[in-house]
Design an enzyme around this catalytic site. Structure first.
Site, PDB file in Angstrom:
ATOM      1  CB  SER A 199       2.845  -4.441   3.847  1.00 35.20           C
ATOM      2  OG  SER A 199       1.628  -4.326   4.536  1.00 35.20           O
ATOM      3  CG  LEU A 200      -1.464  -5.508  -0.569  1.00 36.65           C
ATOM      4  CD1 LEU A 200      -2.628  -6.419  -0.236  1.00 36.65           C
ATOM      5  CD2 LEU A 200      -1.937  -4.210  -1.188  1.00 36.65           C
ATOM      6  NE  ARG A 229      -2.990  -7.830   5.110  1.00 42.74           N
ATOM      7  CZ  ARG A 229      -2.218  -6.789   4.815  1.00 42.74           C
ATOM      8  NH1 ARG A 229      -2.642  -5.903   3.907  1.00 42.74           N
ATOM      9  NH2 ARG A 229      -1.042  -6.619   5.398  1.00 42.74           N
ATOM     10  CD  GLN A 271       1.832  -9.056   6.023  1.00 43.15           C
ATOM     11  OE1 GLN A 271       0.650  -8.725   5.989  1.00 43.15           O
ATOM     12  NE2 GLN A 271       2.539  -9.324   4.940  1.00 43.15           N
ATOM     13  CD  GLN A 316      -3.212   0.488   2.077  1.00 42.97           C
ATOM     14  OE1 GLN A 316      -3.305  -0.677   2.464  1.00 42.97           O
ATOM     15  NE2 GLN A 316      -4.028   1.425   2.474  1.00 42.97           N
ATOM     16  CG  HIS A 336       2.419  -3.838   9.176  1.00 38.68           C
ATOM     17  ND1 HIS A 336       2.248  -5.188   8.974  1.00 38.68           N
ATOM     18  CD2 HIS A 336       2.210  -3.238   7.976  1.00 38.68           C
ATOM     19  CE1 HIS A 336       1.963  -5.397   7.694  1.00 38.68           C
ATOM     20  NE2 HIS A 336       1.931  -4.234   7.079  1.00 38.68           N
TER      21      HIS A 336
END
Length: 308
Positions: A92-93, A117, A248, A11, A201
Site C-alpha cells: 500500500s503506502l 494522499r 492503487q 499503514q 483500497h
C-alpha cells in the site's frame, strides 16, 4: 548471495518511538527527515519520537511519517551494509517508499504526495460510513462470493487486501461489512474489526483517487532498470508510471500475487525495510522455511550487525 526483495511496510506499522534508535545510532539520517519535513510541512520527527499516538495514527500524518522512517532505514542499510536488492515492493503506502529506494521517485515529491494522499483518503468517506475487517483462513473465492452477496451500489463490501493465504481484508460501507461479518460468525470464520478511519483500497476511495490523479500525473518517475512490484497488478514493473499509484488508491493490494511474482523472479531473501514486522510475519507464512530467508529490520542496530 541470494536474490533479494526489499519490502517496505504500509499503514499499521507505525508506533511512537519508531525512529528513536535509528536517529541515535545513525545521526546522518537526520537529512532524510529534514527533506521530508520541508516537502510536506509536517513535524515528522516529533510525531515519530513523541507522538502522541492519536496524532501519529491520523492518516495524513501516518503516511509521511512512515515514508520518511522507511527511507531512513533504507539509507542505513545502503550505507552500512551495501544492500543492493534485485527487486523492490511496498505494501500500500509502502509502494512510495519502494519507489524512492528504487530511484524512480524523489523523496521530496514522495513526501508531498503521501501527505496529500492521506488528506484525500481522510476526507473521502465521512467518519462512521466505512469500515474494514481482517478475515482469517477463508478461501478467496468464498470471500469474494460473500462480498458479491452483500454488495449493492450504495451498500458495498470488497476485498481490499490479499495479504496472505491466511489473511484477507475486506472494506466498504460499514453496514455491508457488518452484515458480511455476521455471515462469518455463522460459518465460524474468525475475523477482526480494524481500527481505521476509512475503507482503504475500496471503491469508496474514488473521491480520493480523483483528488490525487492530477498530482500523480504531474510527478516525475525516473526511467531506470530497477524492478518494482506494483500493488495493483502484483507484477514486476520496470517502466513505472503514475497510473499504478492512481489505480492503487481504490484498488486492492495484491500482496499474495506480489510475493508469488518475487518467487517467480528467483527471489530467495525477503527483507522488510522499516519499522514493525507486519510484512515479515506475512511472508514467513507464504514461503517455505527451506531455501528462503525472511528478515525484519525493525531493530536497525541488530539488523545492521546481522547483515554485515
Amino acid at each position: 548471495m541470494s536474490a533479494t526483495l526489499a519490502m517496505f511496510p504500509g499503514q499499521g506499522s507505525q508506533y511512537v518511538g519508531m525512529s528513536q534508535k535509528l536517529l541515535e545510532a545513525f545521526p546522518y539520517v537526520k537529512a532524510v527527515f529534514e527533506e521530508a519535513e520541508d516537502s510536506c510541512q509536517l513535524h515528522i520527527r516529533r510525531l515519530c519520537l513523541e507522538g502522541p499516538e492519536d496524532e501519529l495514527k491520523l492518516t495524513a500524518n501516518t503516511q509521511p511519517c512512515l515514508l520518511a522512517t522507511a527511507v531512513a532505514y533504507w539509507k542505513v542499510l545502503q550505507d552500512e551494509v551495501g544492500l543492493k536488492p534485485d527487486l523492490f515492493a511496498g505494501h500500500s503506502l509502502g509502494e512510495y517508499s519502494a519507489l524512492v529506494a528504487a530511484g524512480k521517485l524523489g523523496l521530496g515529491r514522495a513526501s508531498f504526495l503521501v501527505r496529500k494522499r492521506g488528506e484525500a483518503m481522510q476526507k473521502a468517506v465521512p467518519p462512521g460510513v466505512g469500515a474494514m475487517a481482517a478475515v482469517m483462513k477463508m478461501p478467496v473465492d468464498q470471500l469474494e462470493a460473500l462480498c458479491a452477496k452483500h454488495s449493492r451500489p450504495e451498500h458495498r463490501v470488497e476485498i481490499a487486501n490479499y495479504n496472505s493465504d491466511a489473511q484477507l481484508v475486506i472494506a466498504g460501507h460499514a453496514k455491508a461489512v457488518l452484515h458480511l461479518c455476521e455471515d462469518l460468525q455463522t460459518l465460524q470464520i474468525r475475523y477482526v474489526d480494524l481500527p481505521v478511519s476509512a475503507p482503504f483500497h475500496s471503491s469508496l476511495m474514488k473521491p480520493a483517487k480523483q483528488d490525487m490523479q492530477g498530482l500523480l500525473e504531474s510527478s516525475y518517475f525516473a526511467k531506470n532498470s530497477e524492478g518494482v512490484i506494483a500493488n495493483i497488478t502484483g507484477s514486476v514493473v520496470r517502466d513505472y508510471n503514475a497510473q499504478y499509484l492512481i489505480d492503487q488508491i481504490d484498488g486492492p493490494v495484491r500482496w499474495i500475487q506480489s510475493i508469488d511474482a518475487a518467487k517467480n523472479e528467483g527471489i530467495q531473501r525477503f527483507i522488510e525495510v522499516g519499522p514493525g514486522k507486519v510484512l515479515f510475519g506475512l511472508v514467513r507464512r507464504m514461503v517455505p522455511r527451506d531455501g528462503f530467508e525472511v528478515i525484519a529490520t525493525d531493530d536497525i542496530v541488530e539488523a545492521v550487525k546481522a547483515l554485515s
